[in-house]
Design an enzyme around this catalytic site. Structure first.
Site, short mmCIF file in Angstrom:
data_model
loop_
_atom_site.label_atom_id
_atom_site.label_comp_id
_atom_site.label_asym_id
_atom_site.label_seq_id
_atom_site.Cartn_x
_atom_site.Cartn_y
_atom_site.Cartn_z
CB SER A 8 -49.81 49.63 83.36
OG SER A 8 -51.21 49.57 83.58
CG HIS A 33 -48.99 53.21 85.83
ND1 HIS A 33 -48.73 54.54 86.08
CD2 HIS A 33 -50.08 53.19 85.02
CE1 HIS A 33 -49.62 55.30 85.44
NE2 HIS A 33 -50.46 54.49 84.79
CG ASP A 35 -53.53 52.53 84.36
OD1 ASP A 35 -53.20 53.73 84.38
OD2 ASP A 35 -52.87 51.65 83.78
CG MET A 37 -59.41 53.33 83.88
SD MET A 37 -59.41 52.33 82.37
CE MET A 37 -57.68 52.41 81.95
CG HIS A 66 -53.06 57.36 85.35
ND1 HIS A 66 -52.89 56.83 84.08
CD2 HIS A 66 -53.64 58.58 85.17
CE1 HIS A 66 -53.33 57.70 83.19
NE2 HIS A 66 -53.80 58.76 83.82
CG MET A 68 -57.11 57.68 83.62
SD MET A 68 -56.62 56.25 82.65
CE MET A 68 -55.99 55.22 83.97
CG MET A 137 -52.57 60.62 79.47
SD MET A 137 -52.07 59.11 80.32
CE MET A 137 -52.70 57.83 79.23
CG ASP A 175 -49.88 55.73 81.02
OD1 ASP A 175 -49.81 54.64 80.42
OD2 ASP A 175 -50.71 55.96 81.93
C1 DX5 Z 1 -54.23 53.90 79.52
C2 DX5 Z 1 -53.58 53.67 80.87
C3 DX5 Z 1 -52.25 53.07 80.72
C4 DX5 Z 1 -52.25 51.68 80.15
C5 DX5 Z 1 -50.99 51.56 79.35
O1 DX5 Z 1 -55.44 54.46 79.67
O2 DX5 Z 1 -53.45 54.88 81.58
O3 DX5 Z 1 -51.50 53.11 81.93
O4 DX5 Z 1 -52.30 50.66 81.11
O5 DX5 Z 1 -51.03 50.39 78.62
P1 DX5 Z 1 -50.11 50.13 77.34
O6 DX5 Z 1 -48.70 50.24 77.79
O7 DX5 Z 1 -50.52 48.76 76.94
O8 DX5 Z 1 -50.47 51.19 76.33
ZN ZN Z 2 -51.94 54.91 83.29
#
Ligand code: DX5
Ligand code: ZN
Length: 221
Positions: A8, A33, A35, A37, A66, A68, A137, A175
């Site tokens: 990620s 990956h 993320d 947000m 992903h 969010m 998750m 994840d």
């Molecule tokens: C969390 C994200 C993850 C995050 C994982 O909200 O969706 O993808 O980057 O990070 P680690 O592996 O450090 O938990």
């Molecule tokens: Zn993620």
């Protein structure tokens, strides 16, 4: 079963994103990956279309995006154009799952659904046959570097069963808090794709860490 390691980039050095993605690729990362947000669905902001475009220019590996965010459908067109290969939306943020999954597929992208730790698997039961990916998750989304929630392992096992029963060949991804201490349990429970942020980027040798994580996912004799 294919094992995929998906570092990620949330934990990457944003001043050197291209370098960090190249490093993941050199270490054998299968997917990257990404993320996204929005500070509403989760209490944190990350990045959007510009970073997806930059990541796209830096690698030929699939970009596993992903989302969010609330109202994820507002971003589908732009993110697919920017180079996303997989778009995963949260069941909690998408009341019209059937419509949104079909729309993502129409755009020529793979469609996934993510479930927060507190969301039951039944949320995707009716659309299991439409899924290209199911993301379990194993932390409450919003931040990298959180502690793995142990009861996720049982949910992965039940998710594996649900997908198999539905005759689905969807990717089963996990994840949050994936590390050398947690990946093997998830693999044995039936996950095949593992997101790792902190475990890779905080490692002394991030490239080697990708291989070390993969090596823990082995068929038992
Ligand atoms: C969390 C994200 C993850 C995050 C994982 O909200 O969706 O993808 O980057 O990070 P680690 O592996 O450090 O938990
Ligand atoms: Zn993620």
């Amino acid at each position: 079963m294919t094992v995929r390691i998906a570092p990620s980039i949330l934990s990457a050095d944003f001043c050197h994103l291209g370098r960090d993605i190249a490093m993941c690729e050199a270490g054998g990362a299968d997917w990257i990956h990404v993320d996204v947000m929005d500070g509403r669905f989760v209490p944190n902001l990350s990045f959007g279309v510009k970073v997806i475009e930059a990541a796209r220019r830096s690698t030929t590996r699939p970009l596993d995006v992903h989302l969010m965010v609330v109202e994820p459908e507002r971003y589908f067109d732009d993110y697919v154009k920017a180079g996303a290969d997989v778009l995963t939306i949260h069941a909690e943020a998408a009341p019209h799952l059937d419509r949104q999954l079909m729309r993502i597929k129409e755009l020529g992208c793979k469609a996934g659904v993510a479930l927060n730790p507190g969301t039951p698997l039944s949320a995707i039961e009716e659309v299991a046959h439409l899924l290209d990916l199911l993301l379990i998750m194993s932390v409450n989304p919003g931040y990298g570097g959180q502690r793995f929630i142990d009861y996720s392992v049982d949910k992965i096992e039940r998710a594996r069963f649900l997908l198999d029963q539905a005759g689905s060949s969807a990717v089963l991804e996990v994840d949050g808090g994936i590390s050398r201490d947690t990946i093997e349990r998830c693999w044995r429970a039936g996950a095949d794709t593992f997101v790792a942020g902190n475990a890779v980027f905080a490692a002394a040798d991030p490239q080697a860490e990708i291989g070390a994580l993969r090596a823990l996912c082995v068929e038992s004799a």
